[in-house]
Structures are given as C-alpha cells and as structure tokens.
Design a protein around this motif. Sequence first.
Motif, PDB file in Angstrom:
ATOM      1  N   MET A 215       0.802  -1.234   0.000  1.00 42.96           N
ATOM      2  CA  MET A 215       0.000   0.000   0.000  1.00 42.96           C
ATOM      3  C   MET A 215       0.829   1.276   0.000  1.00 42.96           C
ATOM      4  O   MET A 215       0.563   2.184  -0.792  1.00 42.96           O
ATOM      5  CB  MET A 215      -0.987   0.001   1.176  1.00 42.96           C
ATOM      6  CG  MET A 215      -2.122  -1.000   1.055  1.00 42.96           C
ATOM      7  SD  MET A 215      -1.676  -2.638   1.660  1.00 42.96           S
ATOM      8  CE  MET A 215      -1.589  -2.344   3.433  1.00 42.96           C
ATOM      9  N   PRO A 216       1.861   1.424   0.852  1.00 48.39           N
ATOM     10  CA  PRO A 216       2.625   2.678   0.840  1.00 48.39           C
ATOM     11  C   PRO A 216       3.297   2.964  -0.501  1.00 48.39           C
ATOM     12  O   PRO A 216       3.277   4.104  -0.978  1.00 48.39           O
ATOM     13  CB  PRO A 216       3.655   2.468   1.953  1.00 48.39           C
ATOM     14  CG  PRO A 216       3.024   1.473   2.872  1.00 48.39           C
ATOM     15  CD  PRO A 216       2.272   0.539   1.955  1.00 48.39           C
ATOM     16  N   ALA A 217       3.877   1.931  -1.122  1.00 52.28           N
ATOM     17  CA  ALA A 217       4.561   2.143  -2.402  1.00 52.28           C
ATOM     18  C   ALA A 217       3.578   2.542  -3.496  1.00 52.28           C
ATOM     19  O   ALA A 217       3.850   3.440  -4.300  1.00 52.28           O
ATOM     20  CB  ALA A 217       5.312   0.875  -2.803  1.00 52.28           C
ATOM     21  N   VAL A 218       2.424   1.885  -3.520  1.00 49.75           N
ATOM     22  CA  VAL A 218       1.427   2.206  -4.541  1.00 49.75           C
ATOM     23  C   VAL A 218       0.857   3.598  -4.307  1.00 49.75           C
ATOM     24  O   VAL A 218       0.675   4.388  -5.244  1.00 49.75           O
ATOM     25  CB  VAL A 218       0.304   1.151  -4.553  1.00 49.75           C
ATOM     26  CG1 VAL A 218      -0.801   1.556  -5.531  1.00 49.75           C
ATOM     27  CG2 VAL A 218       0.864  -0.219  -4.935  1.00 49.75           C
ATOM     28  N   ALA A 222       0.859   6.905  -6.639  1.00 45.72           N
ATOM     29  CA  ALA A 222      -0.393   7.570  -6.998  1.00 45.72           C
ATOM     30  C   ALA A 222      -0.317   9.077  -6.761  1.00 45.72           C
ATOM     31  O   ALA A 222      -0.752   9.874  -7.603  1.00 45.72           O
ATOM     32  CB  ALA A 222      -1.558   6.967  -6.220  1.00 45.72           C
ATOM     33  N   TRP A 223       0.204   9.512  -5.609  1.00 41.94           N
ATOM     34  CA  TRP A 223       0.244  10.958  -5.396  1.00 41.94           C
ATOM     35  C   TRP A 223       1.321  11.624  -6.226  1.00 41.94           C
ATOM     36  O   TRP A 223       1.168  12.764  -6.650  1.00 41.94           O
ATOM     37  CB  TRP A 223       0.338  11.311  -3.917  1.00 41.94           C
ATOM     38  CG  TRP A 223       1.651  11.151  -3.201  1.00 41.94           C
ATOM     39  CD1 TRP A 223       2.838  11.760  -3.495  1.00 41.94           C
ATOM     40  CD2 TRP A 223       1.884  10.381  -2.012  1.00 41.94           C
ATOM     41  NE1 TRP A 223       3.807  11.394  -2.593  1.00 41.94           N
ATOM     42  CE2 TRP A 223       3.247  10.568  -1.653  1.00 41.94           C
ATOM     43  CE3 TRP A 223       1.083   9.587  -1.205  1.00 41.94           C
ATOM     44  CZ2 TRP A 223       3.827   9.960  -0.544  1.00 41.94           C
ATOM     45  CZ3 TRP A 223       1.661   8.992  -0.095  1.00 41.94           C
ATOM     46  CH2 TRP A 223       3.016   9.171   0.233  1.00 41.94           C
ATOM     47  N   GLN A 224       2.395  10.892  -6.548  1.00 42.48           N
ATOM     48  CA  GLN A 224       3.415  11.472  -7.420  1.00 42.48           C
ATOM     49  C   GLN A 224       2.898  11.672  -8.837  1.00 42.48           C
ATOM     50  O   GLN A 224       3.354  12.569  -9.552  1.00 42.48           O
ATOM     51  CB  GLN A 224       4.656  10.575  -7.438  1.00 42.48           C
ATOM     52  CG  GLN A 224       5.452  10.623  -6.142  1.00 42.48           C
ATOM     53  CD  GLN A 224       6.586   9.620  -6.103  1.00 42.48           C
ATOM     54  OE1 GLN A 224       6.674   8.708  -6.945  1.00 42.48           O
ATOM     55  NE2 GLN A 224       7.467   9.762  -5.129  1.00 42.48           N
ATOM     56  N   SER A 225       1.928  10.862  -9.236  1.00 40.61           N
ATOM     57  CA  SER A 225       1.346  10.997 -10.572  1.00 40.61           C
ATOM     58  C   SER A 225       0.114  11.892 -10.577  1.00 40.61           C
ATOM     59  O   SER A 225      -0.472  12.132 -11.630  1.00 40.61           O
ATOM     60  CB  SER A 225       0.962   9.616 -11.118  1.00 40.61           C
ATOM     61  OG  SER A 225      -0.104   9.061 -10.379  1.00 40.61           O
ATOM     62  N   SER A 232      -3.984  13.692   1.892  1.00 41.21           N
ATOM     63  CA  SER A 232      -5.063  12.733   2.148  1.00 41.21           C
ATOM     64  C   SER A 232      -4.539  11.302   2.117  1.00 41.21           C
ATOM     65  O   SER A 232      -4.937  10.461   2.932  1.00 41.21           O
ATOM     66  CB  SER A 232      -6.174  12.907   1.118  1.00 41.21           C
ATOM     67  OG  SER A 232      -6.767  14.178   1.219  1.00 41.21           O
ATOM     68  N   ALA A 233      -3.641  11.022   1.177  1.00 36.57           N
ATOM     69  CA  ALA A 233      -3.102   9.673   1.059  1.00 36.57           C
ATOM     70  C   ALA A 233      -2.248   9.312   2.273  1.00 36.57           C
ATOM     71  O   ALA A 233      -2.317   8.181   2.779  1.00 36.57           O
ATOM     72  CB  ALA A 233      -2.284   9.544  -0.221  1.00 36.57           C
ATOM     73  N   ARG A 234      -1.449  10.255   2.745  1.00 36.19           N
ATOM     74  CA  ARG A 234      -0.631   9.977   3.934  1.00 36.19           C
ATOM     75  C   ARG A 234      -1.515   9.734   5.158  1.00 36.19           C
ATOM     76  O   ARG A 234      -1.243   8.835   5.960  1.00 36.19           O
ATOM     77  CB  ARG A 234       0.329  11.141   4.184  1.00 36.19           C
ATOM     78  CG  ARG A 234       1.488  11.214   3.181  1.00 36.19           C
ATOM     79  CD  ARG A 234       2.471  12.306   3.564  1.00 36.19           C
ATOM     80  NE  ARG A 234       3.584  12.406   2.639  1.00 36.19           N
ATOM     81  CZ  ARG A 234       4.674  11.656   2.694  1.00 36.19           C
ATOM     82  NH1 ARG A 234       4.796  10.731   3.639  1.00 36.19           N
ATOM     83  NH2 ARG A 234       5.650  11.822   1.820  1.00 36.19           N
TER      84      ARG A 234
END
Length: 270
Positions: A215-218, A222-225, A232-234
């Motif tokens: 999950m953390p890597a994905v 996702a937020w980098q793209s 929110s993701a963190r």
Amino acid sequence: MPSPASTLRAADQIAYLDQAASSDPGRRYKRQLLTALDLRPGHTVLDVGCGPGTDLPAMAVAVGGDGAVLGIDHDPEMVEQARHRTAAYPQVSVRSGDAHALPCDDASVDRARTDRVLQHLADPGQAVAELRRVVRPGGLVALADPDWDTLAIDAVDTATSRAYARFIVSDVVRNADIGRQLGRLLADAGFEVVAVDATVAMFRDYDEAEAVLRMPAVARHAWQSGALDEASARSWLASLTDGPFLAAVTFFTAIGRVPKPRASARASET
C-alpha cells in the motif's frame, strides 16, 4: 497473488514474489492450483512465467524422475534464480522465453499453467492460444490471476480507498480485470472449460497485507502521478495501522482441457 509489481524496483522482485507466495492466501491458492493440474509421474509440465522458480520443485516431486518440468520466464534474473533453486532437480529445466511465442513444439507437454502472469501481458489471448498449441490432446491448463477491480480496503476515508483502488485498475496493472476473463479466454482458445473458481483473499493483519499489496509504495506512486492528494493519502495510510484492518480481493482460477480428436464416423462403425 501479487501487488502491482511495477511499483517495485527490479532488485526487489524476487523477494516480493517469495513474500506473496508465503502469505496465507498465497499458500492456499497455490495448493489448489497444483491439485487442479493433476500432475502424474512421467508428465511433462510447463510453467509459463515461472519467476524465481518458487513452484518448480513441487512440480518436480509430483512428476518424479521420469517426468520433466520446464520453467519459462522473460526476465534473465528470474531465469538465473530459478535455475539456482532447482539445481538439485535434474528433471527441471528453465529457459528464457516469451509467453506470446513459447519456445516449445506443438503438443509437447501434458500440463501447463500461468500463475499471476496474464495480468501483465500485452496480449493475454495470444498467450492462452500458445498454451493451446503446446499442450497435448487430453492435457490440462491452469490459469490463475486476481481481479484488481474487486479490491476493497476498509478505511474511514472511503473516498481515498476508492481512488486508490481506481488508480491500481487504471494506471498500475495492465490487465486489472483479467481474473474474471479466464474462463472466456480458455473457451476462445479452443479449450474445454473444466472449472472456474473464485475465492476471496482476505487480509486482517496490516503487516501481512503490506507485504503483498504494498500500500505505501502504490500510494506514493499515486500521489506522485497526481491521482491522489498527498496529504489525504498519507493520512489514509496512517489510518490503516490504527485499529482493525481489512483488505480483500477476488482471485480466480480456471482449468481447461485440450479436446481429444473425435474418431471419424467411418472408424466408429468398424
């Protein structure tokens, strides 16, 4: 079943595949897949996309010294690792090859399988057609893949959970809903569809899920793209480790048999 492998560096692939195979859902479906193949002493069996050779020793034991196990993978590092791991099994050979154009003669194997491979291929239908070409009449093929469009991760922030799952389907896994297609792919290639089964791989422990789902890597990808808001993701990731955890995805297996030629009407009358 794998997490989206494209989020991992090449050096991490072997460790990741080992972790996925050793998880409870991984061990469970692998036993089911091996049983469905009905391997017998003397069989020749083909493992397309064999990775680091995780399952080749079990197949070697099943077919015995008079059988043969062929592992094929397109990644030279995987081929090297699989050869190293199976050095003690003379009936096992591993070679580089493309699932879309298998380096095997027509009707040359008794059993064949793909395990979490079709989701990554440019043309899954062509790969299944190649399996149809190389398996002998009466032989069996086993396909196994997750359907990432069914991924569910429980969190208070359901919007981020949904956006995360959509990102996997739209941007990470090439053929994210391939699991539900396995039976149709077999039928389209000319197999008799023997069975199609679906099981839910459920994770109640965050650490076990993280080892497989990453999950953390994905989420970082996702937020980098721009697919997820970073803050929110963190916050969403942090919430997953706070309290009860639940994640689930549906995993499909399908078994096909190559039809035996029918005797001609004239032959049947004699």
